[in-house]
Design a protein around this motif. Structure first.
Motif, PDB file in Angstrom:
ATOM      1  N   LYS A   4     -16.336  79.269 -66.973  1.00 13.77           N
ATOM      2  CA  LYS A   4     -15.567  80.498 -66.776  1.00 13.77           C
ATOM      3  C   LYS A   4     -14.856  80.913 -68.054  1.00 13.77           C
ATOM      4  CE  LYS A   4     -14.688  79.115 -62.036  1.00 13.77           C
ATOM      5  NZ  LYS A   4     -13.702  78.687 -61.077  1.00 13.77           N
ATOM      6  N   LEU A   8     -12.001  83.967 -68.690  1.00 12.42           N
ATOM      7  CA  LEU A   8     -10.630  83.557 -69.019  1.00 12.42           C
ATOM      8  C   LEU A   8     -10.222  84.070 -70.405  1.00 12.42           C
ATOM      9  CD1 LEU A   8     -10.764  79.916 -67.647  1.00 12.42           C
ATOM     10  CD2 LEU A   8      -9.445  81.812 -66.692  1.00 12.42           C
ATOM     11  N   LYS A  12      -7.205  86.950 -71.299  1.00 15.41           N
ATOM     12  CA  LYS A  12      -6.107  86.736 -72.241  1.00 15.41           C
ATOM     13  C   LYS A  12      -6.167  87.697 -73.424  1.00 15.41           C
ATOM     14  CE  LYS A  12      -4.240  82.792 -72.963  1.00 15.41           C
ATOM     15  NZ  LYS A  12      -2.975  83.046 -72.319  1.00 15.41           N
ATOM     16  N   SER A  49      -9.171  74.443 -72.837  1.00 18.94           N
ATOM     17  CA  SER A  49      -8.302  74.523 -71.656  1.00 18.94           C
ATOM     18  C   SER A  49      -6.851  74.772 -72.042  1.00 18.94           C
ATOM     19  CB  SER A  49      -8.428  73.270 -70.790  1.00 18.94           C
ATOM     20  OG  SER A  49      -7.885  72.151 -71.440  1.00 18.94           O
ATOM     21  N   LYS A  50      -6.421  74.181 -73.140  1.00 19.52           N
ATOM     22  CA  LYS A  50      -5.040  74.381 -73.594  1.00 19.52           C
ATOM     23  C   LYS A  50      -4.815  75.834 -74.014  1.00 19.52           C
ATOM     24  CE  LYS A  50      -1.598  72.678 -76.836  1.00 19.52           C
ATOM     25  NZ  LYS A  50      -1.314  71.748 -77.925  1.00 19.52           N
ATOM     26  N   LEU A  52      -6.573  78.449 -73.172  1.00 19.28           N
ATOM     27  CA  LEU A  52      -6.781  79.359 -72.048  1.00 19.28           C
ATOM     28  C   LEU A  52      -5.830  79.087 -70.876  1.00 19.28           C
ATOM     29  CD1 LEU A  52     -10.679  79.442 -72.161  1.00 19.28           C
ATOM     30  CD2 LEU A  52      -9.095  81.201 -72.985  1.00 19.28           C
ATOM     31  N   ASN A  53      -4.895  78.175 -71.081  1.00 18.78           N
ATOM     32  CA  ASN A  53      -3.868  77.865 -70.081  1.00 18.78           C
ATOM     33  C   ASN A  53      -4.437  77.516 -68.711  1.00 18.78           C
ATOM     34  OD1 ASN A  53      -1.719  78.267 -71.887  1.00 18.78           O
ATOM     35  ND2 ASN A  53      -1.756  80.458 -71.487  1.00 18.78           N
ATOM     36  N   THR A  54      -5.376  76.585 -68.712  1.00 17.88           N
ATOM     37  CA  THR A  54      -5.960  76.120 -67.460  1.00 17.88           C
ATOM     38  C   THR A  54      -6.317  74.646 -67.597  1.00 17.88           C
ATOM     39  OG1 THR A  54      -7.574  76.648 -65.749  1.00 17.88           O
ATOM     40  CG2 THR A  54      -8.347  76.743 -68.025  1.00 17.88           C
ATOM     41  N   GLU A  55      -6.785  74.070 -66.528  1.00 15.87           N
ATOM     42  CA  GLU A  55      -7.194  72.670 -66.555  1.00 15.87           C
ATOM     43  C   GLU A  55      -8.682  72.594 -66.888  1.00 15.87           C
ATOM     44  OE1 GLU A  55      -6.111  70.910 -62.835  1.00 15.87           O
ATOM     45  OE2 GLU A  55      -4.103  71.773 -62.927  1.00 15.87           O
ATOM     46  N   LYS A  58     -11.222  73.217 -64.264  1.00 17.81           N
ATOM     47  CA  LYS A  58     -11.323  74.583 -63.771  1.00 17.81           C
ATOM     48  C   LYS A  58     -12.143  75.467 -64.715  1.00 17.81           C
ATOM     49  CE  LYS A  58      -7.351  74.336 -60.881  1.00 17.81           C
ATOM     50  NZ  LYS A  58      -6.052  74.776 -60.513  1.00 17.81           N
ATOM     51  N   LEU A  59     -12.452  74.965 -65.910  1.00 20.10           N
ATOM     52  CA  LEU A  59     -13.280  75.707 -66.860  1.00 20.10           C
ATOM     53  C   LEU A  59     -14.764  75.618 -66.496  1.00 20.10           C
ATOM     54  CD1 LEU A  59     -11.894  74.834 -70.417  1.00 20.10           C
ATOM     55  CD2 LEU A  59     -11.659  76.985 -69.180  1.00 20.10           C
TER      56      LEU A  59
END
Length: 63
Positions: A4, A8, A12, A49-50, A52-55, A58-59
């Protein structure tokens, strides 16, 4: 493996070049990942992930 990252990144307001610079890779690497032609290393996945501020989990989703 599907991802994703493109959605994402766009959410942003980042370009592929912006994301690549933040992760210390080339824009072509980001493009290849977004088009499912390259699976990133674990280190790069954590960087993505960092930024894009997600875990990490979840990517990516299994095919």
């Amino acid at each position: 493996m599907q991802n994703k990252i493109e959605q994402l990144r766009k959410d942003k307001g980042l370009t592929q070049a912006d994301l690549a610079k933040a992760c210390n890779v080339t824009r072509q690497t980001v493009n290849a990942i977004e088009n499912n032609k390259y699976d990133p290393t674990l280190q790069l996945a954590f960087s993505l992930s960092k930024i894009l501020n997600t875990e990490v989990d979840k990517l990516f989703t299994p095919d």
